[in-house]
Motif scaffolding. Structure first.
Motif, mmCIF file in Angstrom:
data_model
loop_
_atom_site.group_PDB
_atom_site.id
_atom_site.type_symbol
_atom_site.label_atom_id
_atom_site.label_comp_id
_atom_site.label_asym_id
_atom_site.label_seq_id
_atom_site.Cartn_x
_atom_site.Cartn_y
_atom_site.Cartn_z
ATOM 1 N N LYS A 163 58.958 -11.024 12.279
ATOM 2 C CA LYS A 163 58.728 -10.077 11.189
ATOM 3 C C LYS A 163 59.634 -10.423 10.013
ATOM 4 O O LYS A 163 60.797 -10.783 10.220
ATOM 5 N N ASP A 164 59.080 -10.336 8.799
ATOM 6 C CA ASP A 164 59.952 -10.579 7.642
ATOM 7 C C ASP A 164 59.768 -9.483 6.607
ATOM 8 O O ASP A 164 58.791 -8.739 6.638
ATOM 9 N N THR A 165 60.736 -9.382 5.700
ATOM 10 C CA THR A 165 60.619 -8.384 4.633
ATOM 11 C C THR A 165 60.315 -9.118 3.324
ATOM 12 O O THR A 165 60.845 -8.794 2.270
ATOM 13 N N GLY A 174 56.200 -7.089 3.330
ATOM 14 C CA GLY A 174 56.555 -8.018 4.403
ATOM 15 C C GLY A 174 55.418 -8.258 5.379
ATOM 16 O O GLY A 174 54.355 -7.645 5.261
ATOM 17 N N SER A 175 55.665 -9.164 6.300
ATOM 18 C CA SER A 175 54.620 -9.547 7.256
ATOM 19 C C SER A 175 55.184 -9.550 8.669
ATOM 20 O O SER A 175 56.375 -9.785 8.857
ATOM 21 N N GLU A 176 54.297 -9.294 9.629
ATOM 22 C CA GLU A 176 54.703 -9.417 11.027
ATOM 23 C C GLU A 176 53.630 -10.178 11.794
ATOM 24 O O GLU A 176 52.466 -9.770 11.811
ATOM 25 N N LEU A 190 56.256 -36.620 7.523
ATOM 26 C CA LEU A 190 56.071 -36.661 8.975
ATOM 27 C C LEU A 190 55.398 -35.381 9.457
ATOM 28 O O LEU A 190 54.495 -35.402 10.306
ATOM 29 N N ARG A 191 55.799 -34.256 8.884
ATOM 30 C CA ARG A 191 55.223 -32.972 9.289
ATOM 31 C C ARG A 191 53.726 -32.945 9.020
ATOM 32 O O ARG A 191 52.917 -32.559 9.866
ATOM 33 N N LEU A 192 53.384 -33.387 7.826
ATOM 34 C CA LEU A 192 51.979 -33.395 7.448
ATOM 35 C C LEU A 192 51.173 -34.342 8.332
ATOM 36 O O LEU A 192 50.099 -33.998 8.833
ATOM 37 N N GLN A 211 45.331 -21.090 1.901
ATOM 38 C CA GLN A 211 46.601 -20.552 1.436
ATOM 39 C C GLN A 211 46.280 -19.336 0.588
ATOM 40 O O GLN A 211 45.240 -19.287 -0.053
ATOM 41 N N VAL A 212 47.173 -18.361 0.621
ATOM 42 C CA VAL A 212 46.873 -17.113 -0.070
ATOM 43 C C VAL A 212 46.855 -17.318 -1.577
ATOM 44 O O VAL A 212 45.947 -16.921 -2.274
ATOM 45 N N ASP A 213 47.852 -17.993 -2.069
ATOM 46 C CA ASP A 213 47.986 -18.081 -3.508
ATOM 47 C C ASP A 213 48.524 -19.459 -3.872
ATOM 48 O O ASP A 213 49.655 -19.805 -3.572
ATOM 49 N N LYS A 214 47.664 -20.229 -4.478
ATOM 50 C CA LYS A 214 48.032 -21.615 -4.797
ATOM 51 C C LYS A 214 49.301 -21.691 -5.654
ATOM 52 O O LYS A 214 50.205 -22.442 -5.365
ATOM 53 N N GLY A 263 54.790 -10.596 1.664
ATOM 54 C CA GLY A 263 53.610 -9.990 2.273
ATOM 55 C C GLY A 263 52.339 -10.721 1.899
ATOM 56 O O GLY A 263 52.347 -11.658 1.093
ATOM 57 N N ILE A 264 51.245 -10.274 2.508
ATOM 58 C CA ILE A 264 49.953 -10.937 2.298
ATOM 59 C C ILE A 264 48.948 -9.865 1.874
ATOM 60 O O ILE A 264 48.850 -8.834 2.535
ATOM 61 N N PRO A 265 48.193 -10.088 0.785
ATOM 62 C CA PRO A 265 47.203 -9.086 0.388
ATOM 63 C C PRO A 265 46.198 -8.856 1.520
ATOM 64 O O PRO A 265 45.838 -9.800 2.226
ATOM 65 N N ILE A 295 47.784 -25.750 6.866
ATOM 66 C CA ILE A 295 47.314 -26.135 8.213
ATOM 67 C C ILE A 295 48.157 -25.459 9.284
ATOM 68 O O ILE A 295 47.696 -25.239 10.396
ATOM 69 N N GLY A 296 49.413 -25.139 8.933
ATOM 70 C CA GLY A 296 50.370 -24.647 9.923
ATOM 71 C C GLY A 296 49.835 -23.525 10.797
ATOM 72 O O GLY A 296 49.824 -23.640 12.032
ATOM 73 N N LEU A 297 49.333 -22.454 10.175
ATOM 74 C CA LEU A 297 48.906 -21.293 10.968
ATOM 75 C C LEU A 297 47.666 -21.589 11.800
ATOM 76 O O LEU A 297 47.481 -21.001 12.863
HETATM 77 P P1 ADP Z 1 51.326 -23.475 4.632
HETATM 78 O O1 ADP Z 1 51.557 -24.882 5.070
HETATM 79 O O2 ADP Z 1 50.668 -23.333 3.294
HETATM 80 O O3 ADP Z 1 52.514 -22.591 4.818
HETATM 81 P P2 ADP Z 1 50.179 -21.967 6.794
HETATM 82 O O4 ADP Z 1 48.881 -22.199 7.513
HETATM 83 O O5 ADP Z 1 51.437 -21.988 7.597
HETATM 84 O O6 ADP Z 1 50.200 -23.024 5.626
HETATM 85 O O7 ADP Z 1 50.061 -20.565 6.043
HETATM 86 C C1 ADP Z 1 48.908 -20.265 5.306
HETATM 87 C C2 ADP Z 1 49.205 -19.290 4.207
HETATM 88 O O8 ADP Z 1 49.482 -17.998 4.783
HETATM 89 C C3 ADP Z 1 50.441 -19.628 3.397
HETATM 90 O O9 ADP Z 1 50.161 -20.576 2.378
HETATM 91 C C4 ADP Z 1 50.806 -18.252 2.831
HETATM 92 O O10 ADP Z 1 49.997 -17.977 1.708
HETATM 93 C C5 ADP Z 1 50.409 -17.289 3.964
HETATM 94 N N1 ADP Z 1 51.579 -16.926 4.812
HETATM 95 C C6 ADP Z 1 51.913 -17.430 6.018
HETATM 96 N N2 ADP Z 1 53.017 -16.833 6.520
HETATM 97 C C7 ADP Z 1 53.412 -15.922 5.605
HETATM 98 C C8 ADP Z 1 54.494 -14.970 5.530
HETATM 99 N N3 ADP Z 1 55.397 -14.828 6.511
HETATM 100 N N4 ADP Z 1 54.564 -14.191 4.433
HETATM 101 C C9 ADP Z 1 53.647 -14.302 3.429
HETATM 102 N N5 ADP Z 1 52.607 -15.167 3.441
HETATM 103 C C10 ADP Z 1 52.482 -15.970 4.512
#
Ligand code: ADP
Length: 422
Positions: free
Chosen positions: A318-320, A377-379, A215-217, A338-341, A323-325, A352-354
């Motif tokens: 914010k999370d600990t 971590g990421s913020e 459903l989310r997708l 996505q950052v890393d398959k 993180g994201i390169p 798609i979420g972001l």
């Molecule tokens: P997905 O459905 O893959 O989560 P998003 O569009 O929500 O798609 O996120 C895209 C990508 O961004 C994620 O696959 C992940 O690699 C990276 N990402 C998003 N949020 C975070 C986070 N809080 N910490 C680390 N990586 C994140």
């Protein structure tokens, strides 16, 4: 340069006698000449035509040759025409001055015809080479731009290709799980096996969670299509944004804490009324929170903070976590990225979420930014403008989730990538 065209030399000298002598020598060697005994004639001619080379006297009554040269070199149309000074006063400083203002050479008066012609010929050849080089350079640049474009198309196609592969995985995985659960239940029934309470609960849970994932997708895909076609409309109402964000955070607190991740909510302001679409804010927050959980290990921390910045309200998630390169930071808001398959495969997600979160924030005239350090971590920070709907019928809404069941369902949908739904 057209090889059949006679090359045109503009000769500038206030002495008519000099003009004639120089012109005769030039013409004898197969060039065409244009003569100017006054500076205004030079600019008049230049405004209509472009000579291939200019022979320029230094001392003239209206304006000296250096000034004329400077003006010609400052004009884009004439800056590339080679200029040779013809001078009687060729001391070292005069020669240096000539080169400084842009001349390519100088010839002393009285001149030797052979020397004059050799220098003219040399500089015409140099100019031709220079023009050819510039042309090839322009062509190279054009090819380069085309190559970059082609590469971008290839990259985009590759991303799309990856997306479809990913999408089919995303759709098939929950579907297969639903299917195999149903098959298991069928075979149990066939063999007249009576399910224990525990088993029935487990099957039900699996069916529910995988349905939510699908459903989310599907919801995300429908929304992306709506956004692309300009069909997605916000339903703006005046709300206390602080309580919306706080309620959403509280409603997922159990989910998050069950995952052994600590959750903190903090705000510098108790009430801030702004016009938002409550469903969109819920969607944004749930998306960011579910990502924070997905990419954060047990024992870590998620902090939600609200800051009043006067003109805008900032909401930080914010999370600990992992993180994201740095080099990936700019692509995570792109669709299907996505950052890393391998890593995201441990969790589910389609990338798609972001991109939906960003679109929703921007529809509110807000902005979303991310700060992240790989391994630390990421913020994610959302800034929403403080503006309210003024009309009377836009009173402040207090209940942003009147339909509690559908609210709980949205949480389950947004968190379906991570959780077993109880
Ligand atoms: P997905 O459905 O893959 O989560 P998003 O569009 O929500 O798609 O996120 C895209 C990508 O961004 C994620 O696959 C992940 O690699 C990276 N990402 C998003 N949020 C975070 C986070 N809080 N910490 C680390 N990586 C994140």
């Amino acid at each position: 340069m057209d090889s059949h065209r006679k090359l045109k030399i503009l000769i500038v000298d206030d002495s008519l006698l000099n003009l004639r002598i120089i012109a005769a020598a030039i013409e004898r060697n197969g060039y065409e000449t244009v003569l100017a005994s006054r500076v205004d004639q030079v600019f008049q001619y230049i405004s209509k035509e472009t000579p291939d080379l200019i022979l320029l006297d230094v001392i003239m009554p209206q304006m000296n040759g250096y000034e004329v040269c400077k003006l010609l070199k400052n004009d884009n149309k004439t800056k590339d025409i080679p200029i040779i000074f013809i001078t009687t006063q060729a001391g070292i400083s005069d020669i240096a001055k000539g080169f400084e203002v842009g001349a390519v050479d100088y010839i002393n008066k009285p001149f030797h015809e052979l020397e004059l012609i050799s220098r003219v010929k040399n500089h015409l050849q140099l100019k031709e080479l220079h023009d050819q080089l510039r042309k090839s350079n322009e062509e190279l640049q054009k090819t380069n731009t085309e190559l970059i474009k082609a590469n971008e198309t290839i990259q985009y196609n590759k991303i799309q290709q990856e997306f479809f592969t990913n999408l089919s995985h995303e759709l098939k995985t929950p579907l297969n799980l639903i299917f195999s659960t149903v098959q298991l239940m069928e075979s149990n029934m066939k063999n007249k096996l009576i399910l224990s309470n525990e088993q029935a609960k487990r099957y039900g849970k699996s069916l529910k969670q995988n349905s939510y994932r699908m459903l989310r997708l599907v919801n995300n895909l429908i929304d992306i299509t709506k956004m692309d076609s300009g069909y997605f409309q916000l339903n703006l109402q005046n709300y206390n944004i602080v309580s919306i964000v706080e309620d959403i955070t509280l409603s997922v607190a159990n989910y998050i804490e069950n995952h052994h991740i600590n959750l903190i909510f903090d705000t510098t302001v108790e009430e801030k009324i702004i016009a938002v679409d409550a469903d969109a804010i819920e969607r944004i927050m749930l998306n960011l929170l579910s990502n924070a959980v997905k990419f954060t290990k047990q024992g870590n921390l998620i902090i939600i903070k609200i800051y009043d910045l006067g003109e805008s309200i900032a909401i930080s998630v914010k999370d600990t976590g992992i993180g994201i390169p740095r080099d990936k930071l700019r692509v995570i808001f792109d669709r299907f990225r996505q950052v890393d398959k391998t890593l995201t495969r441990n969790h589910e997600g389609s990338g798609i979420g972001l991109s939906i979160v960003k679109a929703l924030v921007e529809m509110h005239n807000g902005e979303i930014t991310v700060k992240s350090e790989y391994g630390t971590g990421s913020e994610f920070i959302i800034k929403l403008p403080v503006r309210v709907l003024e009309k009377e019928d836009h009173e402040i809404q207090t209940d942003h989730y009147s339909d509690k069941d559908s609210y709980i369902a949205s949480i389950s949908v947004e968190f379906s990538d991570i959780y077993s739904i109880s």
